[in-house]
Design an enzyme around this catalytic site. Structure first.
Site, PDB file in Angstrom:
ATOM      1  CB  CYS A 154      37.676  42.986  48.783  1.00  0.00           C
ATOM      2  SG  CYS A 154      36.756  43.922  49.974  1.00  0.00           S
ATOM      3  CG  HIS A 155      40.214  42.217  45.577  1.00  0.00           C
ATOM      4  ND1 HIS A 155      40.197  43.326  46.372  1.00  0.00           N
ATOM      5  CD2 HIS A 155      39.586  42.565  44.437  1.00  0.00           C
ATOM      6  CE1 HIS A 155      39.588  44.303  45.719  1.00  0.00           C
ATOM      7  NE2 HIS A 155      39.207  43.873  44.565  1.00  0.00           N
ATOM      8  N   GLY A 156      39.765  38.026  47.989  1.00  0.00           N
ATOM      9  CA  GLY A 156      40.102  36.648  48.316  1.00  0.00           C
ATOM     10  C   GLY A 156      41.441  36.408  48.992  1.00  0.00           C
TER      11      GLY A 156
END
Lengths: 190, 436
Positions: A154-156
């Site tokens: 999702c956001h690494g």
């Protein structure tokens, strides 16, 4: 009501403002009772949104881990959320142990995150501590990120081989749920 | 309140007189959106978007009520009931596409409405309350749209619900408790789905109520106009009906044509294929994105990747995202320039267009994957967004030298071009609009 109105005469006719004080007292008392009543009514309206008894019922689960080979991991469900059980390799354990605690965002050793004598079993929730996505890395062939543990698409956020946060926006390590080994091959979670 | 020269409601028919004496509802309508409401004569098509937003809300309420007759809010059947609407219910596909695309149209119209207000300084005194209520409507719209998107219980629904409620989990100490309370569990499930459905049905009516307040507060000073100069006399206004009912009617026609094109030729253009996969708590889609209208805010959320001063990046992102909207509530006091319209503020005009581009860039990055270069671009664009409102606007109000304002709306209209200096304007220095 009628008798009350007769009993309390207009305040200017009473000596020393006694009537005014009585009126104030009645006023404050009435508003207080109404306030407490309103708060009492509000409570069930708010708490009904909390998890209900069936959701809260501690469904503890038994997981047979005998079939998980070294280097493998499984995903299962605990309290409607994904749970990762990972059989660490010797190399992964060594990697996790050589990281100095000062480099970690949420400092914890691998020993603190596993059970005594079962250091190779890393059991964590599969819920990214950023915004709750399921990180990759437990399934066969999934990306494990630069630190070899888990990677949240999702956001690494990248987690290392002890499922500790190393890079990305997540603030905490993957949560370790309450669990115990009932035998060498069965884990009781919850 | 209205201008003294506003037309008076005088019912001719005895029945209407009888009604007027007992319940003056037709009088209220006449004074609000009829001939009894005098409006500046120089409004351009950007003033259509308020009415269009109202029309979009109407479309959403009507299609939504009908869809609710066929939908079931339960994790086991929600996804299937939406497919049932699409395949089995008579005209169900049309109603659902109208509702899904209607939400996009609603946001397009409202974003244009907001940027109209930003350019023409509609938020300035004496219309601050109109602006503030508009922002309340915007927040309610976002909550409603988010909860509506969860209802089909596809992959994006489920993971969107998880990520957005996760935002509240970032609050120190009480965050996880609040998140559990919002969801009624530890992850989105039936409890969350049911309450979202309940609130998704309720909030549009709350929006309708706040719209009434929005219009009420607008009608106290009356509508603003492209010159930003207040109405000075009867020659500056025309009655709302028939002049602006006609103009808005034309705009509504254009709106409906565009809506129909989307609806019939590209109904899934703005959707995500992932939402046609049933919700699966064990598998996160590779690329979670909200609907396009949240992208600029999503980009701001993701712009924070490192902790600053010991505050976790996650909390910073959440604060910045909510802050980007809360900030707008202070706009009437951040922009102190007495000149309203951007047409008379050459520097402001340039920065306005920079802001437009900045928000478009944020939107693009919010829809892109969370990787470079998008993260870095979001960081720069988010920084400019805040700088625009907190630094640029207050400084411009002090430093900028605006163009001379026209003496009145009529003067501007008769000169043929509202944006230029007028020889008849005797004010050598720019002055505040005069009527208050």
């Amino acid at each position: 009501m009628v008798t009350g109105e007769h009993a309390v005469a207009p305040q200017e006719e009473l000596p020393g403002g006694e009537g005014a004080r009585r009126r104030d007292f009645i006023n404050i008392a009435a508003v207080s009772v109404a306030g407490v009543g309103a708060a009492t009514v509000l409570y069930p309206l708010i708490t009904q949104m909390n998890p209900s008894a069936d959701v809260l019922a501690l469904a503890s689960i038994d997981v047979d881990i005998s079939a998980i080979a070294e280097g493998q991991a499984i995903k299962t469900i605990f309290r409607k959320q994904p749970l990762f059980i990972r059989h660490l390799t010797k190399k992964e354990i060594a990697e996790a142990e050589k990281v100095p605690l000062s480099e970690l965002r949420d400092p914890q050793t691998l020993t603190e995150r596993t059970k005594e004598g079962h250091k190779q079993w890393l059991i964590t929730m599969g819920v990214c501590t950023h915004l709750g996505c399921v990180p990759l890395g437990a399934g066969e062939g999934e990306a494990r990120g630069v630190f070899g543990g888990y990677f949240c698409p999702c956001h690494g956020s990248s987690y290392d081989t002890a499922a500790r946060i190393r890079k990305g926006p997540a603030p905490k390590n993957l949560e370790v749920p309450e669990y115990s080994f009932t035998s060498d091959t069965v884990v009781k979670v919850g | 309140m209205s201008f003294p020269w506003a037309k008076h409601y005088e019912p001719k028919h005895p029945l209407m007189q009888w009604v007027d004496q007992r319940l003056p509802l037709p009088r209220l309508v006449y004074n609000a959106v009829g001939a009894g409401y005098p409006v500046p004569r120089n409004l351009n098509y950007f003033w259509n978007f308020g009415v269009l937003a109202g029309a979009a809300l109407g479309i959403q309420i009507i299609t939504g009520i009908v869809l609710a007759m066929h939908y079931a809010a339960n994790g086991m059947v929600a996804f299937d009931s939406v497919e049932h609407i699409m395949r089995d219910v008579n005209s169900g596909w049309l109603l659902r596409y109208a509702h899904a695309n209607g939400a996009s149209m609603f946001f397009i119209v409202v974003y244009l409405h907001i940027f109209r207000g930003l350019f023409y300084g509609s938020y300035k005194a004496p219309r601050e309350m109109v602006w503030l209520l508009g922002l309340v409507i915007f927040l309610l719209m976002m909550a409603t749209a988010f909860m509506g998107y969860v209802l089909p219980w596809g992959q994006m629904s489920f993971w969107g619900a998880k990520v957005i409620t996760g935002l509240f989990g970032a609050i120190p100490l009480v965050g996880p408790t609040i998140q559990t309370w919002l969801l009624g569990g530890f992850a989105p499930d039936d409890a969350a789905l049911n309450r979202f459905f309940s609130l998704h049905y309720l909030l549009p009516f709350v929006i309708a109520a706040v719209i009434i307040l929005h219009i009420w507060s607008l009608h106290i000073p009356g509508s603003s106009n492209p010159t930003g100069v207040e109405v000075k006399g009867p020659q500056d206004t025309v009655p709302f009906h028939p002049y602006y009912t006609a103009k808005d009617g034309f705009g509504l026609g254009v709106f409906l044509i565009i809506f129909a094109l989307m609806l019939f030729f590209a109904p899934n253009m703005l959707g995500h294929p992932d939402n046609y996969i049933p919700a699966n708590p064990l598998s996160t889609p590779a690329h979670i994105v909200p609907e396009w209208y949240f992208w600029p805010f999503y980009a701001i959320l993701r712009a924070f990747t490192v902790d600053i001063f010991g505050i976790p990046a996650k909390l910073l992102g959440v604060i910045a995202m909510f802050g980007s909207i809360i900030l707008l509530f202070f706009l009437p006091w951040l922009d102190n320039s007495p000149v309203r319209s951007g047409n008379y503020r050459p520097r402001f005009k340039q920065f306005f267009w920079i802001l437009v581009v900045d928000v478009l860039i944020l939107g693009y990055c919010g829809g892109a994957p969370a990787e470079e270069p998008y993260v870095m671009i979001s960081q720069v664009a988010a920084a400019y967004y805040f700088a625009h409102f907190l630094i640029v606007l207050p400084l411009l109000a002090k430093l900028e030298r605006p163009l001379p304002l026209p003496g009145s709306i009529t003067e501007a209209v008769l000169s043929g071009h509202s944006g230029s200096t007028l020889s008849t304007n005797t004010n050598s220095a720019p002055s505040a609009p005069a009527t208050h």
